[in-house]
Design an enzyme around this catalytic site. Structure first.
Site, PDB file in Angstrom:
ATOM      1  N   LYS A 105     -15.263  62.375  46.390  1.00 52.09           N
ATOM      2  CA  LYS A 105     -16.633  62.839  46.684  1.00 52.09           C
ATOM      3  C   LYS A 105     -17.437  61.822  47.477  1.00 52.09           C
ATOM      4  O   LYS A 105     -18.282  62.189  48.282  1.00 52.09           O
ATOM      5  CB  LYS A 105     -17.377  63.212  45.393  1.00 52.09           C
ATOM      6  CG  LYS A 105     -17.411  62.152  44.318  1.00 52.09           C
ATOM      7  CD  LYS A 105     -16.354  62.401  43.290  1.00 52.09           C
ATOM      8  CE  LYS A 105     -16.169  61.195  42.407  1.00 52.09           C
ATOM      9  NZ  LYS A 105     -15.095  61.375  41.448  1.00 52.09           N
ATOM     10  N   GLU A 129     -12.108  70.940  46.761  1.00 53.57           N
ATOM     11  CA  GLU A 129     -12.598  71.558  45.522  1.00 53.57           C
ATOM     12  C   GLU A 129     -12.699  70.530  44.398  1.00 53.57           C
ATOM     13  O   GLU A 129     -13.633  70.546  43.588  1.00 53.57           O
ATOM     14  CB  GLU A 129     -11.635  72.684  45.103  1.00 53.57           C
ATOM     15  CG  GLU A 129     -12.001  73.390  43.826  1.00 53.57           C
ATOM     16  CD  GLU A 129     -13.319  74.152  43.940  1.00 53.57           C
ATOM     17  OE1 GLU A 129     -13.350  75.166  44.633  1.00 53.57           O
ATOM     18  OE2 GLU A 129     -14.307  73.718  43.317  1.00 53.57           O
ATOM     19  N   ASP A 201     -22.283  58.841  41.494  1.00 56.15           N
ATOM     20  CA  ASP A 201     -21.265  59.905  41.497  1.00 56.15           C
ATOM     21  C   ASP A 201     -21.930  61.289  41.527  1.00 56.15           C
ATOM     22  O   ASP A 201     -21.527  62.175  42.272  1.00 56.15           O
ATOM     23  CB  ASP A 201     -20.392  59.724  40.238  1.00 56.15           C
ATOM     24  CG  ASP A 201     -19.343  60.794  40.083  1.00 56.15           C
ATOM     25  OD1 ASP A 201     -18.318  60.714  40.771  1.00 56.15           O
ATOM     26  OD2 ASP A 201     -19.556  61.724  39.279  1.00 56.15           O
ATOM     27  N   LYS A 205     -21.821  64.387  44.510  1.00 61.18           N
ATOM     28  CA  LYS A 205     -21.465  65.785  44.215  1.00 61.18           C
ATOM     29  C   LYS A 205     -22.618  66.724  44.583  1.00 61.18           C
ATOM     30  O   LYS A 205     -22.397  67.787  45.157  1.00 61.18           O
ATOM     31  CB  LYS A 205     -21.098  65.927  42.728  1.00 61.18           C
ATOM     32  CG  LYS A 205     -19.804  65.177  42.377  1.00 61.18           C
ATOM     33  CD  LYS A 205     -19.605  65.057  40.879  1.00 61.18           C
ATOM     34  CE  LYS A 205     -18.337  64.288  40.552  1.00 61.18           C
ATOM     35  NZ  LYS A 205     -18.223  63.927  39.144  1.00 61.18           N
TER      36      LYS A 205
HETATM   37  N1  HSE Z   1     -16.310  59.672  36.839  1.00 67.16           N
HETATM   38  C1  HSE Z   1     -16.415  61.066  37.101  1.00 67.16           C
HETATM   39  C2  HSE Z   1     -17.078  61.722  35.902  1.00 67.16           C
HETATM   40  C3  HSE Z   1     -15.039  61.633  37.325  1.00 67.16           C
HETATM   41  O1  HSE Z   1     -17.277  61.033  34.892  1.00 67.16           O
HETATM   42  O2  HSE Z   1     -17.423  62.873  35.957  1.00 67.16           O
HETATM   43  C4  HSE Z   1     -15.030  62.912  38.043  1.00 67.16           C
HETATM   44  O3  HSE Z   1     -15.671  62.836  39.272  1.00 67.16           O
END
Ligand code: HSE
Length: 427
Positions: A105, A129, A201, A205
């Protein structure tokens, strides 16, 4: 039977899960999909891992040329994560006409236009995906199930590690540090915990999902971000007594074409469908102007769930006769994407103040002067050192700028010791 040669770049958690699924379900893909999918090459230096997974060492090397120059490989799956060497390896693969499948991502949210340009040069496909919400097919849903809609909003719990930590803190009273350690042991967390707990993160996304949903680039750097490291069990408990659950939410809204995008901890009512999403589970709630509310739920991290999304992309890619690209400019240069930076929300505010006649009145006056309406006031009857007490407010919908201005004034009032917590409340 169509033969599909696959390369795996990395055999970490998700790479290993993908290899296991491809082995375990090989016959299923032949029978159900008419595809004979075989792993023809693996890039990995950890030979212990190669042995553990039962991969033939003869197909393992550290040289990307072995993938790029192999005419039998048509799909390259990347599991390194991060920008380099993933970006260089994937661009080389795309230019050689090989489609790519990835869970990366960060790479996709930051370098999507370059990858797409390389894909067009090589007439290859981009499939990602697995980059958002692990095994939950949210990207396919946005691209192939929402065409009849203007998407109005996305609200998601898109990071398993932080959801695991917040759930453990609120349900079991586990400390933040212990819960993070456990999430890392379970393989949910990124190599660098900051990517999870500081919200990076989730912004990657949200950038990908919002770009696809609103048909315009929503750059990572335009997304407001706050992580969970400042969250206390005290506020989780007080919020709980007011009927709220704390989540790290990724939120974007399409307000008549203007986009608002943010990632931060937020209280939601216990009755909200996202409130019951616990542990490492993820969920995405969307509103479309035709369909109304929809919600998708499942495992957002881990070897087999994320491997499931990777393998689904391999199968999907193998069945395409021509790869599709985005029908809009995806480089952030488009003038039609305006952003809203002064959000409107409700706020939970906790102050430490001297428990003395008149203090509450002075605080309320400042809120009123700044047009911050209050729906709930709670004063804990426990008086601490120096005669101080916690005072909690929940506001009506109000602009972030108004709350900040009011709190700046309030923090300098006589009798107010500190502003200890400001947490948005989402309906
Ligand atoms: N580190 C990410 C999470 C893994 O905890 O969701 C999946 O992207």
């Amino acid at each position: 039977m169509k033969k599909i040669g696959v390369a795996l770049l990395g055999l970490g958690t998700v790479g290993g899960g993908t290899y296991r699924i491809l082995r375990k379900n090989h016959e299923l893909f032949r029978k159900n999909e008419g595809l004979d999918i075989n792993v023809l090459h693996v890039i990995e230096r950890n030979m212990k891992r190669v042995e553990e997974l039962g991969v033939d060492p003869a197909i393992v090397s550290e040289n990307i040329d072995d993938v790029v120059n192999n005419p039998d490989i048509s799909i390259v799956c990347e599991f390194f994560g991060g920008i380099e060497p993933a970006k260089t390896f994937l661009i080389r693969s795309l230019e050689a006409g090989k489609s790519i499948v990835t869970a990366n991502k960060e790479l996709f949210s930051k370098h999507w236009p370059e990858l797409e340009a390389a894909a067009k040069r090589g007439k290859a496909g981009l499939y990602f995906e697995a980059s958002c919400v692990g095994g939950v097919p949210v990207i396919r849903t946005i691209c192939e199930g929402m065409q009849a809609n203007t998407v109005l909003s996305i609200k998601g719990i898109v990071n398993g590690t932080t959801n695991y930590i917040l759930s453990a803190m609120s349900k079991e009273g586990t400390s933040y540090a212990d819960a993070l350690k456990k999430a890392q042991e379970l393989g949910y967390a990124e190599a660098n915990p900051s990517a999870d707990v500081d919200g990076f993160d989730a912004t990657y996304k949200l950038s990908i999902l919002s770009t696809l949903a609103y048909h315009k680039k929503v750059p990572v750097e335009r997304i407001y971000r706050e992580g969970i490291s400042g969250v206390s069990t005290k506020d989780i408990a007080i919020g709980g007594s007011l009927g709220y659950t704390l989540k790290l939410l990724a939120i974007s809204k399409n307000r008549n074409g203007k986009i608002e995008a943010r990632v931060h901890p937020a209280f939601i009512k216990n009755e909200h469908p996202l409130a019951s999403v616990s542990g490492s589970f993820n969920a995405v709630h969307m509103v479309g102007d035709s369909v109304g509310d929809i919600m998708m739920y499942g495992r957002g991290a881990g070897d087999l769930p994320t491997g499931s999304a990777i393998v689904s992309d391999i199968v999907y890619c193998a069945k395409q006769t021509k790869h599709a690209y985005l029908p809009f400019k995806n480089d952030g240069s488009s003038r039609d994407c305006d952003f809203i930076t002064d959000f409107e929300s409700k706020y939970y505010i906790r102050l430490t103040a001297v428990d003395k006649c008149g203090t509450l009145g002075k605080i309320s006056t400042v809120f009123g002067k700044n047009r911050v309406g209050i729906t709930t006031v709670l004063q804990k009857d426990t008086v601490g050192e120096n005669g101080t007490t916690d005072i909690i407010f929940v506001t009506h919908d109000t602009f972030e700028s108004a709350v900040r201005k009011a709190l700046k004034e309030i923090s300098s009032l006589e009798g107010v010791k500190s502003v200890d917590a400001v947490i948005r409340v989402e309906d």
